[in-house]
Motif scaffolding. Structure first.
Motif, PDB file in Angstrom:
ATOM      1  N   ALA A 139       0.812  -1.215   0.000  1.00 38.93           N
ATOM      2  CA  ALA A 139       0.000   0.000   0.000  1.00 38.93           C
ATOM      3  C   ALA A 139       0.844   1.263   0.000  1.00 38.93           C
ATOM      4  CB  ALA A 139      -0.949   0.005   1.200  1.00 38.93           C
ATOM      5  N   GLY A 160      -6.580  -3.648  -5.633  1.00 40.30           N
ATOM      6  CA  GLY A 160      -5.783  -2.427  -5.540  1.00 40.30           C
ATOM      7  C   GLY A 160      -5.359  -1.881  -6.887  1.00 40.30           C
ATOM      8  N   ASP A 190      -3.930   0.628  -1.592  1.00 37.41           N
ATOM      9  CA  ASP A 190      -4.190  -0.755  -1.247  1.00 37.41           C
ATOM     10  C   ASP A 190      -3.107  -1.618  -1.882  1.00 37.41           C
ATOM     11  OD1 ASP A 190      -5.351  -3.004  -0.267  1.00 37.41           O
ATOM     12  OD2 ASP A 190      -7.126  -2.971  -1.544  1.00 37.41           O
ATOM     13  N   ASP A 191      -2.899  -2.812  -1.302  1.00 36.14           N
ATOM     14  CA  ASP A 191      -1.924  -3.719  -1.898  1.00 36.14           C
ATOM     15  C   ASP A 191      -2.324  -4.055  -3.334  1.00 36.14           C
ATOM     16  OD1 ASP A 191      -0.854  -3.691   0.595  1.00 36.14           O
ATOM     17  OD2 ASP A 191      -1.560  -5.677   1.166  1.00 36.14           O
ATOM     18  N   VAL A 192      -1.344  -4.293  -4.174  1.00 38.25           N
ATOM     19  CA  VAL A 192      -1.593  -4.658  -5.571  1.00 38.25           C
ATOM     20  C   VAL A 192      -0.772  -5.906  -5.890  1.00 38.25           C
ATOM     21  CG1 VAL A 192      -1.458  -3.970  -7.994  1.00 38.25           C
ATOM     22  CG2 VAL A 192      -1.986  -2.261  -6.244  1.00 38.25           C
TER      23      VAL A 192
END
Length: 512
Positions: free
Chosen positions: A314, A457, A502-504
């Motif tokens: 993130a 994300g 957000d995490d991707v």
């Protein structure tokens, strides 16, 4: 008056009366300045610091009441004493006090009465100024505390602390603290409007007790900023735990009162924010170690297939999330999976670890994707009843390109082939929900086509709908780079915002 004699402006058109007033005030220890009319008095107010005005009501150019009003408008914290030998009735006194005067003396005036009145109004205004200054500093302290606790990392925290200290005391300020790694940093602000900086610094904190202590020190011991000439510095040292280094706040001594209450509260607030940041850093380090140990260390090499992955946290500071992926060969088939556990914390990372290990175990047993998801769902409902997750599991035959897919509420897979894209979507409930699941999807990945799996994300934005995000992904994915790694990186660059919220995770497989 902060160690100096109060300055009184005496305004009267009578030279004799001015002489008497000035003599009485001077003998009482006041500094005096004279003016013989209203215009001169107003000009004098703008040329230097005036602590008190003794003002005749009848002046040759302006009415004394009007002069008082104009002084109060531009200098509301300056007290005014009216004196008059003519306007002495109740109406005059009432008008003078109503229009801003703090006292009204009718002649003949006794020297003791004038001096006592001057001291009385000055005491009131000094107390009022101290209260206003304290209130102003407490408001600035509250603002600084919010900024410190909102800091994304330790350096930002030090910048916020130094800038807050400089704004509170309207002076240069320095804050020194130790990171969780034991590195000592100093946040420095040259003034209330100066941009803060952070530099390495070393402090000997031997003998600093638990709690908050305040001492006066020489500026040469804290050569972090140009301190005011001729002044010492006041240092507040805060230590919350025996195993933590002390934290220091350094400001000019001239900014402090005897009890230094705001400085003590500021040091405690910074220490609290720093301790919270250290705790977060420790949790973050554990989670990063766990997370990186659970993701695949390297990609398998498979004849006829190109593989590439990207995982972006993130932010540069926060790598704690529930996104995961898997790429592994099992019995001649490529197992592909991507998932997302709800939340961003060490707990989310541990749930992700449990799901990934369980999925690998069920896959090794030879179950098809749909059965793997059924068993994962039962596992979550029994052992992790309060958790939710999405996941997409595929088995790909490298030779024929046949794909068998099962999804649990995850975003649809994308297939890019010959400049066209399509989404392979299967509507199914999330993991952790008791509901019937559809049968597995089967399709063929054509030669030259690329299959892309991703987490939310990559496409979710606060200012756009999910459909708009998927449309943007489809537009970018119409062209797949020859280098699949470059293609995955381009997806992040063109779709993910500069500050990833957000995490991707992105997994791409191309069939040659």
């Amino acid at each position: 008056m902060d160690g100096r004699a109060a300055t009184v402006l005496v305004v009267d058109d009578s030279r004799t009366k001015r002489y008497l007033l000035v003599s009485w005030l001077t003998r009482a220890g006041f500094e005096t300045i004279e003016a013989e009319n209203g215009a001169e008095a107003l000009a004098r107010m703008e040329t230097g610091r005036i602590d008190l005005v003794v003002l005749d009501v009848r002046l040759p150019d302006l009415n004394g009441f009007e002069v008082c009003e104009r002084i109060k408008k531009s200098h509301p914290a300056t007290p005014v004493i009216h004196v008059s030998a003519h306007a002495m009735d109740v109406v005059d006194r009432a008008q003078g006090l109503t229009r801003g005067a703090d006292a009204y003396l009718a002649e003949p005036i006794e020297p003791e009465e004038l001096v006592a009145t001057a001291h009385a109004v000055l005491r009131y205004y000094q107390a009022r100024q101290r209260a206003e200054l304290l209130a102003e500093r407490l408001v600035a302290l509250a603002d600084a505390t919010v900024q410190m606790h909102a800091a994304s990392n330790f350096v930002r925290l030090m910048e916020a602390a130094a800038a807050g200290a400089a704004r509170i005391f309207k002076s240069p300020a320095a804050v020194i603290a130790e990171t969780v790694d034991g590195n000592c940093l100093a946040g420095v602000a040259a003034g209330p409007d100066a941009a803060p900086t952070v530099v390495p610094w070393t402090v000997d904190d031997t003998g600093v007790p638990i709690g908050t202590t305040v001492r006066v020190d020489e500026p040469g011991n804290w050569e972090l900023v140009a301190w005011p000439a001729g002044d010492t510095v006041t240092v507040a040292a805060a230590r919350l735990r025996e195993d933590r280094a002390a934290l220091y706040v350094v400001v000019p001594t001239a900014t402090q009162t005897v009890r230094t209450p705001v400085l003590v509260q500021l040091a405690q607030a910074i220490a609290s924010a720093a301790e919270a940041q250290r705790s977060f850093d420790q949790e973050h380090r554990i989670a990063v170690t766990l997370q990186r140990s659970l993701l695949p260390r390297r990609l398998p090499e498979i004849a006829g297939l190109d593989l590439a992955v990207r995982y972006e946290p993130a932010s540069a500071h926060t790598e704690v999330g529930g996104d995961f992926y898997e790429l592994v060969m099992l019995d001649g088939h490529l197992l592909m999976a991507i998932g997302d556990v709800a939340g961003h914390s060490l707990h989310a990372a541990t749930v992700m670890a449990e799901l990934r290990h369980a999925m690998r175990a069920y896959a090794v047993e030879g179950h098809p994707p749909g059965v793997i998801l059924d068993r994962l769902n039962e596992l979550m409902r029994v052992l992790l009843p309060s958790e939710l997750a999405t996941i997409c599991v595929l088995l790909l035959d490298p030779g024929s390109g046949l794909v068998r897919l099962a999804s649990a509420g995850h975003l649809p897979a994308l297939v890019s082939s010959a400049g066209r894209v399509r989404f392979v979507e299967q509507s199914a409930p999330l993991l952790g929900v008791r509901a019937p699941r559809p049968p597995d999807l089967e399709f063929v990945l054509p030669a030259g086509a690329t299959l892309v799996l991703y987490t939310d994300g990559l496409i979710e934005r606060r200012d756009a709908t999910i459909d708009e995000g998927m449309a943007a992904l489809g537009a970018v994915a119409t062209r797949v780079d020859d280098d699949l790694d470059r293609f995955c990186q381009r997806l992040l660059v063109e779709l993910a915002p500069p500050e990833i919220q957000d995490d991707v995770a992105v997994v791409a497989v191309r069939r040659r």
